[in-house]
Scaffold this active site. Sequence first.
Site, PDB file in Angstrom:
ATOM      1  N   ARG A   5      44.867  42.232  51.762  1.00 40.93           N
ATOM      2  CA  ARG A   5      44.344  42.977  50.608  1.00 40.93           C
ATOM      3  C   ARG A   5      45.129  42.598  49.345  1.00 40.93           C
ATOM      4  NH1 ARG A   5      41.825  47.872  48.877  1.00 40.93           N
ATOM      5  NH2 ARG A   5      43.170  49.317  47.730  1.00 40.93           N
ATOM      6  N   HIS A  59      41.064  51.623  43.549  1.00 38.14           N
ATOM      7  CA  HIS A  59      42.206  52.359  43.016  1.00 38.14           C
ATOM      8  C   HIS A  59      41.721  53.414  42.027  1.00 38.14           C
ATOM      9  CE1 HIS A  59      45.204  48.816  43.802  1.00 38.14           C
ATOM     10  NE2 HIS A  59      45.042  49.589  44.859  1.00 38.14           N
TER      11      HIS A  59
END
Length: 298
Positions: free
Chosen positions: A247, A270
Amino acid sequence: MKWENALQDYRRYLRIERGLSANTIVNYTFDVEKLVRYLEEHEIIISPCEIKDEDIQQFIYHIAKQVNARTRSRIISGLRNFFSYLVFEDYRKTNPLDLVESPRLGRKLPDTLSVEEIDALIAAIDLSTPEGERNRAIIETLYGCGLRVSELTDLRLSDLFFEEGFIMVTGKGEKQRFVPIADETQKYINLYRQHIRSHMDIQKGFEDTLFLNRRGKKLTRAMIFTIIKRLAGNSGLNKKVSPHTLRHSFATHLLENGADLRAIQQMLGHASITTTEIYVHMDRSHLKSIMEQFHPRR
């Protein structure tokens, strides 16, 4: 109030009011359970409503001998959140962690792999086995879409929108987002679906789950970690590699190739751009070249 009851209420609060996932709730309560075990082992009988800052401090001194500063900081943060909840619910007047200082930490940059190292990881897969085809699709999806390990294991067939070029991902707090998926990644998923998954005896309740184990059930997070750890060893990588490494590599390589930070934030899921900004610190030489290339006073 007993610790067991307080923890049960806290878990319910995290699930219902905060909307956190089961995995996140486990992480939030893990450190409180560690405190409870410490109290039991030392025969300290005190309720969560009565425990004082000196009791907490003794616990912190105790664990300081066993864990590093980063883990100690995480434990203090977990306890602070728990007692803040008790104050919020009027079980306590004050938070006993208010006067407990967390150790100072330098900012830890995430580990990443180069494109060549990711190719080496994939080359180490034994494609002569059914699990090999599946594992290649898993690695390509983790790196190609920048998924968290839990997002990968929760991925369903009904989340694949290949004609549109997207997959629907369920992230932290059950928040859903659409992530672009490259043709190459789609190809390996389809190979796994057509040649491996379609011939499996799939257990009831897992018919829509994309990645399955040999018994036709959903893969666990631990199994994904094991798969990647073994591949890293077989490929000769001298690094600690985990699903999160892929990631991080996804985000770093996008940034290095000129991707917009806000777009990377959306793809990673996020909540804050501040979290994504850590990748800006990873390749200062690349940022310098961007400045020299695009600034009007270069």
